[in-house]
Motif scaffolding. Sequence first.
Motif, PDB file in Angstrom:
ATOM      1  N   VAL A  15       0.662  -1.113  -0.069  1.00 16.38           N
ATOM      2  CA  VAL A  15       0.005  -0.114  -0.142  1.00 16.38           C
ATOM      3  C   VAL A  15       0.705   1.232   0.078  1.00 16.38           C
ATOM      4  CG1 VAL A  15      -2.005   1.420   1.177  1.00 16.38           C
ATOM      5  CG2 VAL A  15      -1.914  -1.161   1.223  1.00 16.38           C
ATOM      6  N   GLN A  16       1.805   1.212   0.960  1.00 19.57           N
ATOM      7  CA  GLN A  16       3.109   2.303   1.158  1.00 19.57           C
ATOM      8  C   GLN A  16       3.564   2.614  -0.314  1.00 19.57           C
ATOM      9  OE1 GLN A  16       3.539   4.482   3.696  1.00 19.57           O
ATOM     10  NE2 GLN A  16       3.181   3.045   5.450  1.00 19.57           N
ATOM     11  N   VAL A  17       3.856   1.661  -1.337  1.00 21.01           N
ATOM     12  CA  VAL A  17       4.641   1.822  -2.335  1.00 21.01           C
ATOM     13  C   VAL A  17       3.576   2.274  -3.486  1.00 21.01           C
ATOM     14  CG1 VAL A  17       5.775   0.742  -4.241  1.00 21.01           C
ATOM     15  CG2 VAL A  17       6.481   0.260  -1.945  1.00 21.01           C
ATOM     16  N   ILE A  18       2.457   1.602  -3.577  1.00 19.51           N
ATOM     17  CA  ILE A  18       1.312   1.925  -4.361  1.00 19.51           C
ATOM     18  C   ILE A  18       1.028   3.870  -4.456  1.00 19.51           C
ATOM     19  CG2 ILE A  18      -1.014   2.047  -5.068  1.00 19.51           C
ATOM     20  CD1 ILE A  18      -0.838  -1.021  -4.678  1.00 19.51           C
ATOM     21  N   CYS A  19       0.940   4.110  -3.059  1.00 20.40           N
ATOM     22  CA  CYS A  19       0.507   5.600  -2.738  1.00 20.40           C
ATOM     23  C   CYS A  19       1.684   6.614  -3.072  1.00 20.40           C
ATOM     24  CB  CYS A  19       0.171   5.584  -1.156  1.00 20.40           C
ATOM     25  SG  CYS A  19      -1.505   4.827  -0.892  1.00 20.40           S
ATOM     26  N   PHE A  20       2.927   6.165  -2.651  1.00 17.11           N
ATOM     27  CA  PHE A  20       3.925   7.056  -2.759  1.00 17.11           C
ATOM     28  C   PHE A  20       4.552   7.091  -4.218  1.00 17.11           C
ATOM     29  CE2 PHE A  20       3.987   6.768   1.791  1.00 17.11           C
ATOM     30  CZ  PHE A  20       4.649   8.034   2.195  1.00 17.11           C
ATOM     31  N   SER A  21       4.226   5.928  -4.907  1.00 18.51           N
ATOM     32  CA  SER A  21       4.733   6.153  -6.646  1.00 18.51           C
ATOM     33  C   SER A  21       3.829   6.965  -6.974  1.00 18.51           C
ATOM     34  CB  SER A  21       4.575   4.580  -6.882  1.00 18.51           C
ATOM     35  OG  SER A  21       5.671   3.839  -6.374  1.00 18.51           O
ATOM     36  N   PHE A  22       2.424   6.917  -6.812  1.00 15.56           N
ATOM     37  CA  PHE A  22       1.546   7.867  -7.396  1.00 15.56           C
ATOM     38  C   PHE A  22       1.884   9.370  -6.825  1.00 15.56           C
ATOM     39  CE2 PHE A  22      -1.292   4.481  -8.281  1.00 15.56           C
ATOM     40  CZ  PHE A  22      -1.545   4.209  -9.523  1.00 15.56           C
ATOM     41  N   ALA A  23       2.262   9.363  -5.559  1.00 14.76           N
ATOM     42  CA  ALA A  23       2.487  10.660  -5.075  1.00 14.76           C
ATOM     43  C   ALA A  23       3.698  11.377  -5.723  1.00 14.76           C
ATOM     44  CB  ALA A  23       2.768  10.591  -3.643  1.00 14.76           C
ATOM     45  N   GLY A  24       4.796  10.591  -6.313  1.00 11.11           N
ATOM     46  CA  GLY A  24       5.568  11.268  -7.194  1.00 11.11           C
ATOM     47  C   GLY A  24       5.162  11.818  -8.194  1.00 11.11           C
ATOM     48  N   HIS A  25       4.048  11.709  -8.639  1.00 11.07           N
ATOM     49  CA  HIS A  25       3.168  12.507 -10.148  1.00 11.07           C
ATOM     50  C   HIS A  25       2.321  13.563  -9.184  1.00 11.07           C
ATOM     51  CE1 HIS A  25       4.592   9.572 -12.748  1.00 11.07           C
ATOM     52  NE2 HIS A  25       4.115   8.561 -11.941  1.00 11.07           N
ATOM     53  N   PHE A  26       1.516  13.255  -8.314  1.00  6.43           N
ATOM     54  CA  PHE A  26       0.479  14.046  -7.883  1.00  6.43           C
ATOM     55  C   PHE A  26       1.076  15.247  -7.066  1.00  6.43           C
ATOM     56  CE2 PHE A  26      -0.784  10.846  -4.524  1.00  6.43           C
ATOM     57  CZ  PHE A  26      -0.468  11.548  -3.418  1.00  6.43           C
ATOM     58  N   LEU A  27       1.938  14.908  -6.499  1.00  4.12           N
ATOM     59  CA  LEU A  27       2.553  16.110  -5.319  1.00  4.12           C
ATOM     60  C   LEU A  27       2.865  17.457  -6.080  1.00  4.12           C
ATOM     61  CD1 LEU A  27       3.378  16.296  -2.173  1.00  4.12           C
ATOM     62  CD2 LEU A  27       5.737  15.486  -3.144  1.00  4.12           C
ATOM     63  N   LEU A  28       3.654  17.178  -7.166  1.00  4.33           N
ATOM     64  CA  LEU A  28       3.931  18.287  -8.044  1.00  4.33           C
ATOM     65  C   LEU A  28       2.859  18.917  -8.397  1.00  4.33           C
ATOM     66  CD1 LEU A  28       6.404  20.109  -9.030  1.00  4.33           C
ATOM     67  CD2 LEU A  28       6.367  18.438 -10.957  1.00  4.33           C
ATOM     68  N   VAL A  29       1.802  18.048  -8.926  1.00  4.92           N
ATOM     69  CA  VAL A  29       0.669  18.840  -9.682  1.00  4.92           C
ATOM     70  C   VAL A  29      -0.248  19.585  -8.615  1.00  4.92           C
ATOM     71  CG1 VAL A  29      -1.433  18.235 -10.979  1.00  4.92           C
ATOM     72  CG2 VAL A  29       0.731  17.038 -11.397  1.00  4.92           C
ATOM     73  N   GLY A  30      -0.321  18.934  -7.420  1.00 12.65           N
ATOM     74  CA  GLY A  30      -0.836  19.617  -6.313  1.00 12.65           C
ATOM     75  C   GLY A  30      -0.479  21.022  -5.851  1.00 12.65           C
ATOM     76  N   VAL A  31       0.827  20.999  -5.783  1.00 12.81           N
ATOM     77  CA  VAL A  31       1.522  22.280  -5.325  1.00 12.81           C
ATOM     78  C   VAL A  31       1.242  23.344  -6.588  1.00 12.81           C
ATOM     79  CG1 VAL A  31       3.625  23.258  -5.026  1.00 12.81           C
ATOM     80  CG2 VAL A  31       3.200  21.132  -3.983  1.00 12.81           C
ATOM     81  N   LYS A  32       1.403  22.861  -7.901  1.00 12.78           N
ATOM     82  CA  LYS A  32       1.177  23.771  -8.984  1.00 12.78           C
ATOM     83  C   LYS A  32      -0.174  24.303  -9.021  1.00 12.78           C
ATOM     84  CE  LYS A  32       4.735  22.395 -12.060  1.00 12.78           C
ATOM     85  NZ  LYS A  32       5.230  21.746 -13.512  1.00 12.78           N
ATOM     86  N   THR A  33      -0.987  23.072  -8.653  1.00 14.00           N
ATOM     87  CA  THR A  33      -2.678  23.812  -8.893  1.00 14.00           C
ATOM     88  C   THR A  33      -2.818  24.876  -7.461  1.00 14.00           C
ATOM     89  OG1 THR A  33      -3.053  21.547  -9.632  1.00 14.00           O
ATOM     90  CG2 THR A  33      -4.868  22.981  -8.487  1.00 14.00           C
ATOM     91  N   LEU A  34      -2.495  24.764  -6.591  1.00 16.39           N
ATOM     92  CA  LEU A  34      -2.268  25.759  -5.341  1.00 16.39           C
ATOM     93  C   LEU A  34      -1.818  26.847  -6.056  1.00 16.39           C
ATOM     94  CD1 LEU A  34      -1.628  23.704  -2.341  1.00 16.39           C
ATOM     95  CD2 LEU A  34      -3.668  24.462  -2.965  1.00 16.39           C
ATOM     96  N   ILE A  35      -0.820  26.973  -6.741  1.00 21.76           N
ATOM     97  CA  ILE A  35       0.059  28.354  -6.949  1.00 21.76           C
ATOM     98  C   ILE A  35      -1.159  28.886  -8.257  1.00 21.76           C
ATOM     99  CG2 ILE A  35       1.942  29.346  -7.717  1.00 21.76           C
ATOM    100  CD1 ILE A  35       3.421  27.082  -6.093  1.00 21.76           C
ATOM    101  N   SER A  36      -1.139  28.071  -9.460  1.00 27.39           N
ATOM    102  CA  SER A  36      -1.531  28.771 -10.583  1.00 27.39           C
ATOM    103  C   SER A  36      -2.889  28.453 -10.964  1.00 27.39           C
ATOM    104  CB  SER A  36      -0.547  28.047 -11.598  1.00 27.39           C
ATOM    105  OG  SER A  36      -0.837  26.785 -11.968  1.00 27.39           O
ATOM    106  N   GLY A  37      -3.343  27.544 -10.294  1.00 31.30           N
ATOM    107  CA  GLY A  37      -4.734  26.942 -10.605  1.00 31.30           C
ATOM    108  C   GLY A  37      -5.209  25.874 -11.354  1.00 31.30           C
ATOM    109  N   GLY A  38      -3.961  25.262 -12.029  1.00 32.49           N
ATOM    110  CA  GLY A  38      -4.169  24.379 -12.864  1.00 32.49           C
ATOM    111  C   GLY A  38      -4.554  24.647 -14.156  1.00 32.49           C
ATOM    112  N   GLY A  39      -5.077  23.616 -14.878  1.00 33.60           N
ATOM    113  CA  GLY A  39      -5.748  24.130 -16.192  1.00 33.60           C
ATOM    114  C   GLY A  39      -6.163  22.682 -17.088  1.00 33.60           C
ATOM    115  N   TYR A  40      -6.934  22.765 -18.072  1.00 37.94           N
ATOM    116  CA  TYR A  40      -7.290  21.711 -18.651  1.00 37.94           C
ATOM    117  C   TYR A  40      -6.170  21.525 -19.876  1.00 37.94           C
ATOM    118  CZ  TYR A  40      -9.734  18.664 -22.053  1.00 37.94           C
ATOM    119  OH  TYR A  40      -9.961  17.522 -22.688  1.00 37.94           O
TER     120      TYR A  40
END
Length: 457
Positions: A132-157
């Motif tokens: 479970v830890q490896v699955i979550c943190f492997s995905f976190a390697g992708h969404f961590l950066l996106v989450g921070v960028k969304t907080l800063i810039s609002g994301g986008g389609y």
Amino acid sequence: MLRSLFLIGVFLGFLGLGMAAPFVLSLGYVWASIFRPQSVAYAILPAIPVSLILGALAILWFVLRDLRYPPRMTPVLALLLAMAVWVTFTTAVLAIAPEMAWTKWDWAFKTIVFAAFMVFVFRSRIQIEALVQVICFSFAGHFLLVGVKTLISGGGYGKELGLIGGNTGFGEGGNFAAATQMCVPLLVFLARHNLLAPRWKLAPLGYLGLAGLALIASVGTYQRSALIGLAVLGIAFWLRSRRKLLVGGICVAGALFLAFATSSAWLERMETIDDYKSESSAYTRILVWQWTLGFVADHPLGGGFSSYVVNEIAVPPTPERPEGYVQHGRAFHSSYFEMLGEHGWPGLALFLALNLLTLLNMERVRQQARGREDFLWCRDLATALQLALLVLLSSGAFVGIAFQPMFWYLYALGACLQHHWQRASADFRVTQRADALAATGRVPRSLRNAQAKAAAR
């Protein structure tokens, strides 16, 4: 270069630890299949078949060092093997676009087979939690950066916010949003029950913070399927929660935050759900699904992987394209229609059976573990797996993720938990009986043998 060196270190770490603990090699394969280090690293790793090395060593080292007490054949394991055989048959015999079909088969078949193999490897609580830890943190390697960028810039389609670009795999917004939302209930479980992370008081807050960033990242993709997944996740959390007032308040607060914090562009895109005919992308999906139903009427066993390439969709006039147009090779954009078009009614039946059985098995674990404090983690993990699978099933209605690792690793996790629960509860009953007989001074030899076998596990 530092990123490449770090990822090489992680790869070598899995190899080194795997020599002492064979299940770690399987964890390494899961990491490689989700995080895709070959696509993230700048040098060296792109030239190394990371997944092949880890997968081959995992199977070889398991056979040589760890082959003991294999699980009995269960319906879920049988369905996984049946699916592997069926997709191979449709690819070899029925494929309409053989070259593209074999390309997709190459990675989809490996995902299915390795999910079946995982049922043999992950047996103890520590091993299951590590997965479970490896699955979550492997995905976190992708969404961590996106989450921070969304907080800063609002994301986008359509923006490339994550580590992997392009419009395939986790670089595609719909796939990405479904995967990040799937991680939320698993991270909530880890916040309460993890044994592997350091016992810091702030560790649970770290897991919950990651869960929050996963939700923010999914919103930042501007995917309409993400909104559906959010709604299903919120309702499911509320229904399964033992503190409905608290969870309900959190869901309401989250909805209010979403309404006030998102941009007008996000709200405008979500509003197209109601008026799908005015939005060409949504309307074209419906036309593709209609084409798929007509296709399987003539090909009830499916057309093999990537059979959508032969479709021809006549899109009627829309406000964006008043003259109308014809589109060729439009993807299915639905896990159910993807399975139906590629592998026919048998493939869809296997897929639905896998999901239904996993949900029912987890419900059985939940009910049997009720009131058992020593197995509270089993009950909560079963609940988390149910919620994660429901999110994928709802989002997957509008995104073609049927053969992405998320589904198959959840099936494997559910089977691992079920097998562990069956063994642990049986061992608990043996211990109880032995304690009762020991009080009388009479312990049968068969019971002593059962105790020894349980201790060896």
